[in-house]
Structure formats: structure tokens, C-alpha cells
Design a protein around this motif. Structure first.
Motif, PDB file in Angstrom:
ATOM      1  N   THR B 276       0.814  -1.228   0.000  1.00 31.16           N
ATOM      2  CA  THR B 276       0.000   0.000   0.000  1.00 31.16           C
ATOM      3  C   THR B 276       0.840   1.268   0.000  1.00 31.16           C
ATOM      4  N   SER B 277       2.162   1.142   0.151  1.00 30.97           N
ATOM      5  CA  SER B 277       3.110   2.254   0.321  1.00 30.97           C
ATOM      6  C   SER B 277       2.674   3.227   1.414  1.00 30.97           C
ATOM      7  N   GLN B 278       2.011   2.678   2.435  1.00 28.15           N
ATOM      8  CA  GLN B 278       1.678   3.462   3.636  1.00 28.15           C
ATOM      9  C   GLN B 278       2.851   3.371   4.615  1.00 28.15           C
ATOM     10  N   PRO B 279       3.100   4.467   5.408  1.00 28.04           N
ATOM     11  CA  PRO B 279       4.154   4.366   6.435  1.00 28.04           C
ATOM     12  C   PRO B 279       3.730   3.380   7.533  1.00 28.04           C
ATOM     13  N   ILE B 280       4.652   2.510   7.931  1.00 25.25           N
ATOM     14  CA  ILE B 280       4.372   1.537   8.987  1.00 25.25           C
ATOM     15  C   ILE B 280       5.571   1.459   9.932  1.00 25.25           C
ATOM     16  N   VAL B 281       5.389   0.756  11.028  1.00 24.21           N
ATOM     17  CA  VAL B 281       6.509   0.518  11.936  1.00 24.21           C
ATOM     18  C   VAL B 281       6.769  -0.989  11.994  1.00 24.21           C
ATOM     19  N   ASN B 282       8.009  -1.373  11.699  1.00 23.16           N
ATOM     20  CA  ASN B 282       8.406  -2.773  11.846  1.00 23.16           C
ATOM     21  C   ASN B 282       8.958  -2.999  13.238  1.00 23.16           C
ATOM     22  N   PHE B 283       8.572  -4.095  13.899  1.00 19.97           N
ATOM     23  CA  PHE B 283       9.099  -4.325  15.243  1.00 19.97           C
ATOM     24  C   PHE B 283       9.543  -5.772  15.397  1.00 19.97           C
ATOM     25  N   ARG B 284      10.348  -6.012  16.441  1.00 18.54           N
ATOM     26  CA  ARG B 284      10.866  -7.336  16.692  1.00 18.54           C
ATOM     27  C   ARG B 284      10.815  -7.592  18.199  1.00 18.54           C
ATOM     28  N   PHE B 285      10.452  -8.827  18.588  1.00 14.67           N
ATOM     29  CA  PHE B 285      10.387  -9.177  20.005  1.00 14.67           C
ATOM     30  C   PHE B 285      11.610  -9.967  20.427  1.00 14.67           C
ATOM     31  N   GLN B 329       4.491  -5.951  12.151  1.00 12.58           N
ATOM     32  CA  GLN B 329       4.424  -4.535  11.809  1.00 12.58           C
ATOM     33  C   GLN B 329       3.148  -3.902  12.338  1.00 12.58           C
ATOM     34  N   ILE B 330       3.249  -2.611  12.620  1.00 11.21           N
ATOM     35  CA  ILE B 330       2.083  -1.856  13.053  1.00 11.21           C
ATOM     36  C   ILE B 330       1.703  -0.935  11.903  1.00 11.21           C
ATOM     37  N   SER B 331       0.466  -1.065  11.467  1.00 11.36           N
ATOM     38  CA  SER B 331       0.022  -0.133  10.438  1.00 11.36           C
ATOM     39  C   SER B 331      -1.169   0.625  10.977  1.00 11.36           C
ATOM     40  N   GLY B 332      -1.468   1.714  10.369  1.00 14.31           N
ATOM     41  CA  GLY B 332      -2.591   2.532  10.828  1.00 14.31           C
ATOM     42  C   GLY B 332      -2.577   3.823  10.066  1.00 14.31           C
ATOM     43  N   ASN B 333      -3.295   4.804  10.571  1.00 15.50           N
ATOM     44  CA  ASN B 333      -3.326   6.092   9.881  1.00 15.50           C
ATOM     45  C   ASN B 333      -2.119   6.926  10.246  1.00 15.50           C
ATOM     46  N   PHE B 334      -0.963   6.591   9.702  1.00 17.57           N
ATOM     47  CA  PHE B 334       0.258   7.280  10.083  1.00 17.57           C
ATOM     48  C   PHE B 334       0.758   8.215   8.992  1.00 17.57           C
ATOM     49  N   THR B 335       1.507   9.224   9.433  1.00 21.81           N
ATOM     50  CA  THR B 335       2.277  10.020   8.490  1.00 21.81           C
ATOM     51  C   THR B 335       3.733   9.593   8.659  1.00 21.81           C
ATOM     52  N   VAL B 336       4.601  10.072   7.777  1.00 23.67           N
ATOM     53  CA  VAL B 336       6.014   9.723   7.876  1.00 23.67           C
ATOM     54  C   VAL B 336       6.565  10.175   9.235  1.00 23.67           C
ATOM     55  N   GLN B 337       6.182  11.426   9.629  1.00 27.00           N
ATOM     56  CA  GLN B 337       6.650  11.966  10.898  1.00 27.00           C
ATOM     57  C   GLN B 337       6.147  11.129  12.075  1.00 27.00           C
ATOM     58  N   SER B 338       4.883  10.725  12.044  1.00 31.20           N
ATOM     59  CA  SER B 338       4.348  10.031  13.209  1.00 31.20           C
ATOM     60  C   SER B 338       4.882   8.590  13.321  1.00 31.20           C
ATOM     61  N   VAL B 339       5.209   7.924  12.201  1.00 30.84           N
ATOM     62  CA  VAL B 339       5.838   6.603  12.363  1.00 30.84           C
ATOM     63  C   VAL B 339       7.254   6.748  12.912  1.00 30.84           C
ATOM     64  N   ASN B 340       7.914   7.834  12.511  1.00 28.68           N
ATOM     65  CA  ASN B 340       9.248   8.115  13.064  1.00 28.68           C
ATOM     66  C   ASN B 340       9.188   8.254  14.567  1.00 28.68           C
ATOM     67  N   ASP B 341       8.283   9.138  15.025  1.00 25.12           N
ATOM     68  CA  ASP B 341       8.137   9.369  16.461  1.00 25.12           C
ATOM     69  C   ASP B 341       7.753   8.088  17.181  1.00 25.12           C
ATOM     70  N   LEU B 342       6.822   7.340  16.601  1.00 28.99           N
ATOM     71  CA  LEU B 342       6.349   6.107  17.229  1.00 28.99           C
ATOM     72  C   LEU B 342       7.500   5.110  17.386  1.00 28.99           C
ATOM     73  N   ALA B 343       8.316   4.996  16.335  1.00 25.66           N
ATOM     74  CA  ALA B 343       9.445   4.064  16.404  1.00 25.66           C
ATOM     75  C   ALA B 343      10.413   4.470  17.506  1.00 25.66           C
ATOM     76  N   ILE B 344      10.691   5.798  17.615  1.00 26.80           N
ATOM     77  CA  ILE B 344      11.585   6.284  18.670  1.00 26.80           C
ATOM     78  C   ILE B 344      11.024   5.923  20.039  1.00 26.80           C
ATOM     79  N   LEU B 345       9.730   6.194  20.218  1.00 28.73           N
ATOM     80  CA  LEU B 345       9.089   5.935  21.510  1.00 28.73           C
ATOM     81  C   LEU B 345       9.157   4.461  21.873  1.00 28.73           C
ATOM     82  N   LEU B 346       8.887   3.605  20.896  1.00 30.94           N
ATOM     83  CA  LEU B 346       8.891   2.173  21.172  1.00 30.94           C
ATOM     84  C   LEU B 346      10.295   1.691  21.513  1.00 30.94           C
ATOM     85  N   ARG B 347      11.278   2.188  20.793  1.00 29.63           N
ATOM     86  CA  ARG B 347      12.656   1.790  21.078  1.00 29.63           C
ATOM     87  C   ARG B 347      13.095   2.251  22.453  1.00 29.63           C
ATOM     88  N   ALA B 348      12.684   3.452  22.856  1.00 28.30           N
ATOM     89  CA  ALA B 348      13.213   4.045  24.086  1.00 28.30           C
ATOM     90  C   ALA B 348      12.506   3.553  25.335  1.00 28.30           C
TER      91      ALA B 348
END
Lengths: 313, 536
Positions: B276-285, B329-348
Motif C-alpha cells: 500500500t506504500s503506507q508508512p508503517i513501523v516494523n518491530f521485533r520481540f 508490523q504496526i500499520s494505521g493512519n500514520f504520516t512519515v513523521q508520526s511513524v518516526n516518532d512512534l518508532a523512537i518511543l517504542l525503542r526508548a
């Protein structure tokens, strides 16, 4: 080379006598300060009042103040103060403290940034919540009070109690007059103002101590000289030093006022006023106070005096 | 005093040259200083290397200063919720029945157990929930407990968190918050943020040279408590109604049982969905998280899995196939900026409690540059004016005072560099003010010399008397100023403190330069010129 000489040698000004002019003047000024304090009040900045300050610079051309004011007022954050200042299209916006605690203040910044960031560069953003501003008021007041107590104790040990009282009266006088400067000019009163006042406390004491140091010395040397004459002599013999030091300080401060930039201008102006007041009060206010205190009563005992005399020769 | 001991002269010169040398590193760029530090042989002590420079305050280099406060009420709420869950677990383990449910009060929970036998069984277990507070120092534990347990004869049991318990929790929360904030700010990738505790419940974050302070605030403001939970049926028990981002804030029922929490997450990266070329966040446990996630997705095929961040449903995708590899992966109504922020938050990682911004001061880099320029200008002009005036007044002795003045300013800058002190805009004002007052000691000495000379003393004895008599005055006047400056330092904050540091150093060095250096220069002049009278 003919050198500058501001004060001629061997002046004989009747400094103490002039208290008849200085005291009513200082008293009247102090009453004015009190009245202004109760009616107009200090123009507290956001450090003490809480709220939001934004400084912006137009990215091109002149800023349209009227339009900015209209837009800012339409935000619904209350009356917004919009002012042009400095040069090169800078303007400042001040929002009052928003009801709703600490979080509510952030809404102001977000909204203003979103609205104006296209046409303006944000140079400075400051937001102070209600609790922090309250604490800053406390810390500021405590600082001034502690400084005065500390100096009182030092002077009491180094000099006599009478001289310490004289110095403190002079310092209080200078603080009151400086507050008066803030009240009359309605210059913003913020954290930097507290710094200015504490510096003036230091400078005021410095001026007084130099004169009193001489008074103490003369008290030892001329055991029978009448006190008014002795006080006059103290001021006159230190007069040329006072003139030169005040001038150098004023020169440095003038450089700050004109070239230090807008951020430091307020501080420098207050200090400039303070230096003049301190010089005046050391001569005409705190020194004559000694007339009313028995300065000869608290003299050091004989042995101490001897040791002191030895150390000085 | 006019006799010069060679040893003493050398010592004084060494101190002054070394002191002024300390100011030199400020002329180099940080890269040059780094290169010097790495290039120098190991046997040279670090403090001799020109690597220490002053730090520029945020008001001079631009940046953000944000003061955060732990939300006490929020922390108490989460403490009470945890207490309720603990009590519920104990009730289940002990198989004790209640009359009514577990009631929540503002500071704790209460429950009614009618049977005395049940209470006897329950009470010791409940008391175990309380933990002693305080350090186990020489005086032993302070005796405070984190929780207070009360039992009424009519069967009412109350558990309340104590004041000491809350404070202890806040202390730990601040420590944890500092770590989390550090990791989050590091992710933004700026240089040398300063993060420190202030008081009991506050954290100060200073980030120099930040272009977009809004991003910093966004990242600081989120608690980022991530959970994976199942979407439940409308009428199931143990359900929370949580707002969903996908459905425009509509609350949807989410099972209280948590499958995996954010702490099992080891990585999160922003990416684009290839279809879909939507911004998403990839995560790993980690292994534990991967195992649980795999099990849950296997058992719940076809149902919706909710990704919950700070009690908001970010996204609730239908489980298409078991995810056993430990990544998703987490998908949703994201913008490029908000997936960036979300990834930072999840990592930290998660903040232990909600934090509120109570103070913010941001200075744009442009303003900082202008302030430095204005400060330099004012310093130069003030120095020139004072030097001209002093030479006008005292001629040769004015030149000596000017040399002392210049050395004095160098010493302040050198000491500030050595201490790693911060130069602020009020600090520059402090230097200019010091330039005005520094000559006071010289003026006191010179005026005294003139006086003594007028009273008929010989030149040598007038020079000596000038120094000796003025010394007590110099000490008295400087100590009184010092007291005021120390008060300023103790109670001031931020830039005001910067001013106080300069002022204190200025007072200390003025005594050295005005007395020692001036005396030496005048002695040299006397030996060389053999004058008959004062030159002013």
C-alpha cells in the motif's frame, strides 16, 4: 602629558550637612515608590507571572503587527500583547497564564507555531507554568534577603555594629530606589532583574565599605575630632576614588546598553541607574546615618587596636 | 615591597601565563580540540592540554530547555490500580469470597470480608504487599511502609498507599524517567543533551542546537506504554473500552489480558508497506515476547489483535496467519513523521508515569549568534573605553592597570574553561561589569599613593603605603560583593547562575591581578626608571 583630574585635591565638601536635602528627597522618593507599588505595581515578566513569550522575526519584509495582533487575539487565549522591538522586523507576543494548569500553556505555543511559522522565524519561546513562577518568586526574594543577612554578619564582625547598620540602611535605600526605577519605567521585572538587584546590593556595599573603611581608620587616628567633621573627611578623602570607579563602571555599562543587544539592554539600564544611586547613597545616605549611631561607643578594645595598628604599618 | 625576588616573579608569571593559556582552547573548534587530545602523547596530563573550553549556554548557541514534572496524581492512580490487581490475585489464590467488589478510594482500595476465618487467612498475605522504605544505613530502615493495611472488626479491610510510599515511588520513577528520556533524546541525534533530576519530582532536559523543539516535546510527552491485547466481544467480562485511532476515537472493547508488553520489544523501525506504500513501523520481540506472540496468534487466528499505546488502540489488524518469527508490523493512519516518532518511543521504552512540561525556554540559533556578536562588541568597546580613561587619569600607571585588566579578563575565561563552566548572555554582561569594577582595586591603590605622597612622604614609602593601606579596603569591599554574588549563585537558576559564576571568578581574580601583578609591574618600573615622583 596633562592628566585627567575629575576631583581636585583636598576637597572640603560638607557632605554630612547635605543630608538635610538628601533625606527629604530620599524619603519622598521612597513614599512615591510605595504608592506606585500599591497602585501601578511592578510589570512582572513571565518568570514570575507565568505565561508564554514568543519572539519572532519576519522571514522577509516588515512584520504586519496589526495583522499578527488580530490573528493572535482570535486564538481565544485572552488579550495578547504584541510589540515591535529591536530592529530588523522583530516582534514579541505575550500570552497571559492560561487557566487549566501546566498543560494548558503548551497549547499556546503549539497554536502560535502552527499559525506563524510560515512567515516568521521563531527566535525565542518561553513558557512558565504557574507552580514554577511561584517558586521563582520565592527563590528571588530569599536570595536578596540572604545576601543582606550575610553581609550584615560579615560587616558586624569586620567593623562595628553601627557601621554595619549604616551600610544596610544604605543598601535597603538603594533597593527601594531601584524598585522605583522599575515602577516608573515599567521595565519588565524578571529573573535577570533579580540578578541586577543583587549586583546592585554588591555594588552599593562596595561603595559604602570603601568610605566606612576610611571612617574606621580616621576614628582610630583622630580620637577627639567631632563626628560630623570626621565623616566629612572620610567622604572627601575617598571622593576621587569614588568618582573614578563610578566613571569606569558607567563607561562599561554604557557600552552594554548601546552594543549589548536587546536581551541585555534592560539589565544594563537598571545597573546604570543603580551605580548612580549607589554612589549617591554611600555619600549622602549611609554615611550621615552614622551621626545618629554612637560610632565611638563600639570601638575595639586596646589590645586589638594595637595589633591592628601593627599589622597596618 | 619594591625589592623583587626572582623566584617570586617567575612564579607569578607562570601562574598568569598558565591561567591565561587556559583560555586559548576557546579559539579552536571542537574538532581541533578533539584532534589535539587524541594526538597528544599519553604522558602529558590531560589538564595541561588545550582541550577544555567553555560551554556556551543555550541562550548563546540556541536550543531548548524543558522542565518536566512527574504527574503525582497519575502516579498514585497507577499505584492504586496495581494494588487492586495484587489484592485480586491474593483473593483468587486464597479462594476468599467478598461481599461486594473491591472498592477504589483516592489513596487505596477497600474490601469487605465478612468471615473472620477468611480475614485471618487473608491479612498476613495482604500485609506482605507493604514494603519497607528508606535506606538501610547506620540507623536501619526508616520504619516507613509503602502501604498501610487496616482491618475493622466489621469486616472492612482498607489498604492505602502512604505518603512515604508515594514519594519513594516518585523517586524511582524520576530515575527511570531520566534513563528513558536520555534514550529518547539520543534517538533524535543531537549533541550532548543535559538531562538531570531537579528536586524530588522534576527532570530538566537541555538540548542544544535543536531546530524543532516541537519534536522534542512530542517525544517527551508520550509515556509510550505499549501492549498487545485481543479485541474482545461486546459483552465479555474483564474488558476495557479504549478509544481507537482507526475508527476516529470510537471506543472498542479490549480484553484486559495482556499478551505482550513493550518491554519485550527489542527493535522498532519506520518503514513503508510494500503493497500500500503506507508508512508503517516494523518491530521485533525478544525470545519470550516472540513465544507468547506466536502462541497467541496461533490460538486466535481470524480474530482482531489490538496494538495499544498509552491506552489508545493504534491499530487492530485481523490475524491472518500465526506470527512465530517474533517480528511484525504496526500499520494505521500514520504520516512519515508520526511513524518516526512512534518508532523512537517504542525503542526508548516507557515512561513510568505521565510527565508534564512545567517550563520551556527555547532560543533559536540565529538569536544566539546575534547575542554572541553583541556581547563581543560590548566587551571590546567597554575595554577600550576603560583603558583610555585609566590612561587619561594615571598615565603610565593607567597602562599598568590596563595590563592587569586584560590579564584579569583572560584569567576569568581561562578558569571558566578549566571548570567547564557555562557562558551565558548574562555571563557576558558579568564580564563587562567586571571590566568596569576590576580597576577599582587599582584606583584604590593609586589614590592612596597620591594621598600619601601629598602628605609629604617619599616616593618609595608612598608606593608602599599605597599597597599596604589599600589592601584591607580591597579585601573588605570584595568580600562583601562576594557574599552577594554567592547568594546569587545559590538561589539563581540557568542564565542568572551563569552571571553569578562570572561575577564570583571576577572578584577572586581581581585581587590577584590588581594586587600581585600591579605590584610587580610597578616594582619593575621603579628599578628601571628610578623616578623621583609619582607619574600622575
Amino acid at each position: 602629558m596633562r592628566l585627567l583630574r575629575i576631583v581636585p585635591d583636598n576637597t572640603r565638601f560638607r557632605i554630612v550637612h547635605w543630608r538635610r536635602l538628601a533625606y527629604p528627597f530620599s524619603a519622598a522618593y521612597s513614599v512615591l515608590v510605595l504608592v506606585l507599588f500599591l497602585t501601578v505595581g511592578l510589570n512582572f515578566g513571565i518568570d514570575f507571572r507565568g505565561g508564554t513569550l514568543l519572539e519572532m522575526q519576519a522571514k522577509s519584509g516588515k512584520p504586519d503587527i496589526a495583522q499578527v495582533r488580530q490573528t493572535a487575539n482570535s486564538f481565544g487565549f485572552g488579550e495578547v500583547e504584541v510589540q515591535e522591538f529591536g530592529s530588523a522586523g522583530e516582534l514579541s507576543m505575550r500570552f497571559a497564564l492560561q487557566p487549566g494548569g501546566e498543560i494548558a500553556q503548551q497549547g499556546v505555543v503549539t497554536k502560535a507555531r502552527a499559525t506563524f511559522s510560515e512567515a516568521y522565524e521563531f527566535r525565542r519561546v518561553e513558557t512558565v507554568g504557574p507552580r514554577v513562577s511561584g517558586e521563582l518568586v520565592q527563590a528571588g526574594t530569599l536570595g536578596v534577603v540572604l545576601a543582606i543577612i550575610g553581609v550584615l554578619v560579615y560587616l558586624w564582625f569586620r567593623f562595628e555594629m553601627q557601621l554595619a547598620i549604616g551600610a544596610i540602611v544604605g543598601t535597603m535605600h538603594d533597593i527601594v530606589l531601584t524598585l522605583g526605577f522599575f515602577l516608573i519605567t515599567q521595565l519588565e521585572f524578571n529573573l535577570t532583574s533579580i540578578a541586577a538587584i543583587l549586583t546592585i546590593v554588591g555594588y552599593s556595599l562596595n561603595e559604602t565599605v570603601v568610605v566606612f573603611d576610611r571612617t574606621r581608620e580616621l576614628l582610630r587616628r583622630y580620637k577627639t575630632m567631632p563626628i560630623p567633621e570626621l565623616l566629612d573627611l572620610s567622604v572627601n578623602t575617598t571622593l576621587s576614588r569614588t568618582a573614578i570607579t563610578s566613571t569606569t563602571t558607567v563607561l562599561a555599562l554604557v557600552a552594554l546598553v548601546f552594543f549589548g543587544g536587546t536581551a541585555i539592554e534592560g539589565f544594563a539600564l537598571v545597573m546604570l541607574f543603580g551605580v548612580v544611586v549607589c554612589t549617591y547613597s554611600a555619600m549622602f545616605v549611609s554615611t550621615p546615618v552614622l551621626l545618629y549611631l554612637d560610632v565611638r561607643a563600639g570601638r575595639l578594645d586596646q589590645s586589638e587596636e594595637l595589633a591592628e595598628a601593627k599589622a597596618r604599618v | 615591597m619594591l625589592r623583587l625576588q626572582a623566584r617570586k616573579v617567575i612564579l607569578v608569571l607562570l601562574v598568569l601565563v598558565f591561567g591565561c593559556g587556559l583560555a586559548v582552547p576557546n579559539l579552536f573548534s571542537p574538532e581541533t580540540r578533539k584532534a589535539i587530545e587524541q594526538g597528544a602523547p599519553a604522558w602529558i596530563p590531560r589538564f595541561l592540554l588545550p582541550i577544555h573550553a567553555m560551554t556556551l549556554g543555550l541562550d548563546l548557541q540556541g536550543g531548548s530547555h524543558v522542565l518536566l514534572e512527574i504527574d503525582r496524581a497519575d502516579l498514585i492512580r497507577s499505584q492504586v490500580t496495581q494494588l487492586r490487581d495484587d489484592v485480586r490475585r491474593i483473593l483468587r489464590e486464597e479462594r476468599v469470597g467478598l461481599q461486594g467488589g473491591i472498592g477504589m478510594t483516592p489513596r487505596g482500595v477497600q474490601l469487605r470480608v465478612p468471615e473472620a476465618a477468611d480475614r485471618a487467612k487473608l491479612m498476613p498475605k495482604l500485609r506482605e504487599l507493604a514494603q519497607p522504605i528508606g535506606t538501610f544505613g547506620a540507623f536501619g530502615p526508616s520504619g516507613n511502609q509503602s502501604i498501610e493495611v487496616n482491618e475493622n472488626p466489621d469486616g472492612l479491610i482498607q489498604l492505602n498507599v502512604t505518603e512515604a510510599g508515594v514519594n519513594e515511588r516518585i523517586r524511582r520513577a524520576v530515575e527511570q524517567a531520566i534513563e528513558v528520556i536520555r534514550r529518547r533524546v539520543d534517538q533524535i541525534g543531537t549533541t550532548e543533551p543535559n538531562i538531570q533530576r531537579q528536586g524530588l519530582d522534576r527532570v530538566l532536559v537541555q538540548v542544544p542546537g535543536l531546530q524543532d523543539p516541537q519534536q522534542l516535546k512530542r517525544i517527551l510527552g508520550e509515556t509510550a506504554k505499549l501492549q498487545f491485547r485481543m479485541v474482545a466481544d461486546q459483552n465479555a467480562t474483564d474488558v476495557d473500552m479504549l478509544p481507537s485511532q482507526d475508527q476516529g476515537g470510537q471506543p472498542i472493547p479490549i480484553s484486559r489480558q495482556v499478551i505482550v508488553e513493550g518491554e519485550d520489544l527489542i527493535d522498532a523501525q519506520p518503514a513503508f508497506d510494500q503493497r500500500t506504500s503506507q508508512p508503517i513501523v516494523n518491530f521485533r520481540f525478544n525470545i519470550r515476547g516472540a513465544q507468547r506472540f506466536g502462541q497467541a496468534t496461533t490460538e486466535n487466528l481470524g480474530r482482531q489483535l489490538a496494538i495499544v499505546l498509552d491506552n489508545k488502540v493504534i491499530s487492530a489488524p485481523v490475524i491472518q496467519s500465526p506470527i512465530t518469527g517474533g517480528s511484525g508490523q504496526i500499520s494505521g493512519n500514520f504520516t512519515v513523521q508520526s511513524v518516526n516518532d512512534l518508532a523512537i518511543l517504542l525503542r526508548a521504552g516507557a515512561l513510568p508515569a505521565k510527565m508534564t512540561i512545567v517550563e520551556e525556554r527555547t532560543v533559536g540559533p540565529g538569536l544566539g549568534q546575534d547575542s554572541i556578536q553583541a556581547g563581543k562588541m560590548a566587551t571590546i568597546i567597554a575595554t577600550v573605553l576603560v583603558i583610555l580613561y585609566m590612561i587619561g587619569n594615571y598615565g603610565l600607571f593607567g597602562i599598568i592597570a590596563s595590563i592587569a585588566l586584560l590579564v584579569h579578563v583572560c584569567l576569568i575565561l581561562g578558569l571558566m574553561s578549566l571548570l567547564g563552566a557555562t557562558m551565558t548572555l548574562p555571563g557576558i554582561a558579568g564580564i563587562v561589569l567586571t571590566i568596569g569594577t576590576a580597576v577599582d582595586s587599582n584606583v584604590l591603590i593609586y589614590e592612596r599613593m597620591r594621598e600619601e605622597s601629598r602628605m609629604g612622604r617619599s616616593l618609595v614609602s608612598a608606593l608602599e603605603a599605597g599597597f599596604q593601606r589599600a589592601f584591607a579596603t580591597i579585601i573588605d569591599s570584595n568580600v562583601t560583593m562576594l557574599i552577594a554574588a554567592v547568594a546569587l549563585f545559590t538561589l539563581g537558576s540557568g542564565p542568572v547562575r551563569g552571571f553569578a559564576v562570572v561575577f564570583i571568578l571576577g572578584i577572586l581574580t581581581t585581587v590577584i591581578t590588581a594586587v600581585t601583578l600591579t605590584r610587580m609591574l610597578i616594582a619593575l618600573w621603579y628599578r628601571w626608571a628610578r623616578p623621583k615622583a609619582l607619574p600622575f
